[in-house]
Write a protein that holds these residues in place. Sequence first.
Motif, PDB file in Angstrom:
ATOM      1  N   PHE A 101      -0.372  28.892  -9.477  1.00  0.00           N
ATOM      2  CA  PHE A 101      -1.061  28.116  -8.143  1.00  0.00           C
ATOM      3  C   PHE A 101      -0.353  29.421  -7.107  1.00  0.00           C
ATOM      4  O   PHE A 101      -1.418  29.787  -5.732  1.00  0.00           O
ATOM      5  CB  PHE A 101      -0.319  27.322  -7.951  1.00  0.00           C
ATOM      6  N   HIS A 102       0.504  30.033  -6.801  1.00  0.00           N
ATOM      7  CA  HIS A 102       1.286  31.234  -5.703  1.00  0.00           C
ATOM      8  C   HIS A 102       0.365  32.479  -6.286  1.00  0.00           C
ATOM      9  O   HIS A 102       0.333  33.183  -5.221  1.00  0.00           O
ATOM     10  CB  HIS A 102       2.495  30.327  -5.731  1.00  0.00           C
ATOM     11  N   TRP A 104      -2.647  32.899  -7.905  1.00  0.00           N
ATOM     12  CA  TRP A 104      -3.745  32.800  -7.421  1.00  0.00           C
ATOM     13  C   TRP A 104      -3.751  33.006  -5.881  1.00  0.00           C
ATOM     14  O   TRP A 104      -4.320  33.329  -4.937  1.00  0.00           O
ATOM     15  CB  TRP A 104      -4.352  31.913  -7.271  1.00  0.00           C
ATOM     16  N   LYS A 105      -2.664  32.131  -4.564  1.00  0.00           N
ATOM     17  CA  LYS A 105      -2.595  32.816  -3.541  1.00  0.00           C
ATOM     18  C   LYS A 105      -2.583  33.840  -3.082  1.00  0.00           C
ATOM     19  O   LYS A 105      -2.660  34.466  -1.945  1.00  0.00           O
ATOM     20  CB  LYS A 105      -1.550  31.601  -3.011  1.00  0.00           C
ATOM     21  N   ALA A 106      -1.558  34.585  -3.938  1.00  0.00           N
ATOM     22  CA  ALA A 106      -1.225  36.678  -3.510  1.00  0.00           C
ATOM     23  C   ALA A 106      -2.546  36.605  -3.880  1.00  0.00           C
ATOM     24  O   ALA A 106      -2.700  38.710  -3.364  1.00  0.00           O
ATOM     25  CB  ALA A 106      -0.052  36.583  -4.317  1.00  0.00           C
ATOM     26  N   GLY A 108      -4.983  36.181  -2.325  1.00  0.00           N
ATOM     27  CA  GLY A 108      -6.727  35.587  -2.264  1.00  0.00           C
ATOM     28  C   GLY A 108      -7.412  34.763  -2.090  1.00  0.00           C
ATOM     29  O   GLY A 108      -8.673  34.082  -1.557  1.00  0.00           O
ATOM     30  N   ARG A 109      -7.432  33.481  -2.474  1.00  0.00           N
ATOM     31  CA  ARG A 109      -7.342  32.420  -3.742  1.00  0.00           C
ATOM     32  C   ARG A 109      -7.271  31.540  -3.783  1.00  0.00           C
ATOM     33  O   ARG A 109      -5.950  31.157  -3.881  1.00  0.00           O
ATOM     34  CB  ARG A 109      -8.626  32.808  -5.298  1.00  0.00           C
ATOM     35  N   THR A 110      -7.875  30.552  -3.706  1.00  0.00           N
ATOM     36  CA  THR A 110      -6.936  28.547  -3.656  1.00  0.00           C
ATOM     37  C   THR A 110      -7.713  28.102  -4.762  1.00  0.00           C
ATOM     38  O   THR A 110      -8.575  28.100  -5.202  1.00  0.00           O
ATOM     39  CB  THR A 110      -7.112  28.268  -1.945  1.00  0.00           C
ATOM     40  N   LYS A 112      -8.648  24.780  -6.161  1.00  0.00           N
ATOM     41  CA  LYS A 112      -9.492  24.172  -5.845  1.00  0.00           C
ATOM     42  C   LYS A 112      -8.702  22.925  -5.680  1.00  0.00           C
ATOM     43  O   LYS A 112      -8.057  22.292  -6.937  1.00  0.00           O
ATOM     44  CB  LYS A 112     -10.772  23.514  -5.970  1.00  0.00           C
ATOM     45  N   THR A 156     -10.662  28.491  -8.590  1.00  0.00           N
ATOM     46  CA  THR A 156     -10.554  28.503  -7.796  1.00  0.00           C
ATOM     47  C   THR A 156     -11.481  29.258  -7.282  1.00  0.00           C
ATOM     48  O   THR A 156     -12.515  28.820  -6.946  1.00  0.00           O
ATOM     49  CB  THR A 156      -9.620  29.414  -7.846  1.00  0.00           C
ATOM     50  N   GLY A 158     -12.430  31.807  -2.604  1.00  0.00           N
ATOM     51  CA  GLY A 158     -12.145  33.309  -2.457  1.00  0.00           C
ATOM     52  C   GLY A 158     -12.171  34.556  -2.334  1.00  0.00           C
ATOM     53  O   GLY A 158     -13.334  34.590  -2.488  1.00  0.00           O
TER      54      GLY A 158
END
Length: 322
Positions: A101-102, A104-106, A108-110, A112, A156, A158
């Motif tokens: 999860f994190h 992907w966030k790094a 630039g994607r979140t 769903k 994901t 983003g």
Amino acid sequence: MCVGGTVHTRPLHKGASVMPYKKPSTPEEKEGAREASQAITQELMARIDTCAQRLAEQLGAGASDELLTFMRFSARFHTYSLNNQVLIWLQAPEAAHVAGFHAWKALGRTVKKGSKAVRVLAPLVMPDHEAPPVNGKPAQKVVGFKYSSIFADYDTEGDPLPSAAFMVVQGGDDGTRALLRSLTAACPVPVRWEDGEGRGAHGWTDGGQIVLSREKCQGEPAHALRVFFHEWAHVSLHFQGAGKRAEDLPDRTTRELEADAAAYVLSSVYGVEATAAVADYITHWGGNAEKLHGSMTRIQRAVSSILGALEEQAEVMPQAAD
């Protein structure tokens, strides 16, 4: 093993979805969470064993299609262990990338809302006071496993997905020759062409160099690429200079099988298909699930090592001709 870092579904139970997490607070809640985690971990291990047995039985009956499909899939996730490659395949066979999860966030994607997690195994480690320190730090040993959750790229959204590190052969023979030249530059041992009959083989290695037969390989660049990967796999897998003891090496038939299987995976990364003979040869693993899993573990480590070396070289690789 039926058929992971690199940003790389039939869910287990109902799968884990993205939702707020409430940390257990009471002793009863903590014990319940521990037991639930252990149950999921045991289920993951059981699925790996079941799949390994099914593949072995298929090989014993002369069928290799499913194993070859898994091997091509596994190349996308070479930084993962064999068991985790299997689990990704079982739960997300259409994934091109997976990440936490994190992570992907790094990028630039979140993830769903409502997406189902892909569950993989993570080692539980503790200090190993009987082993010497490693790089000045206490050694550690694996004492068990727990599960962790990652998500497939299609769950994901983003920023654009990372581009592939490896190019796919284009331009036919000219493109393949250009690729082969760039790949040999990344090999840890010298690679040279041999004229004349030589040993009569398409290629060979003594662990200190790789020799390719110009007469047998140069006219068919795709075959030369497969031979090159076959010999590099031997260097990684089967020579004492690579940390192997002679008494620990498998028999010659198994050594050739492992090198051929590794070459199949490595060639597929670059869009080069193996010959039909490879599929026939791989059935020599027969119906022995333990032997199959042992060999596939060694192959995964060799493929990971080789692709790791090639990733370091990827940014300076020339593009294949269109």
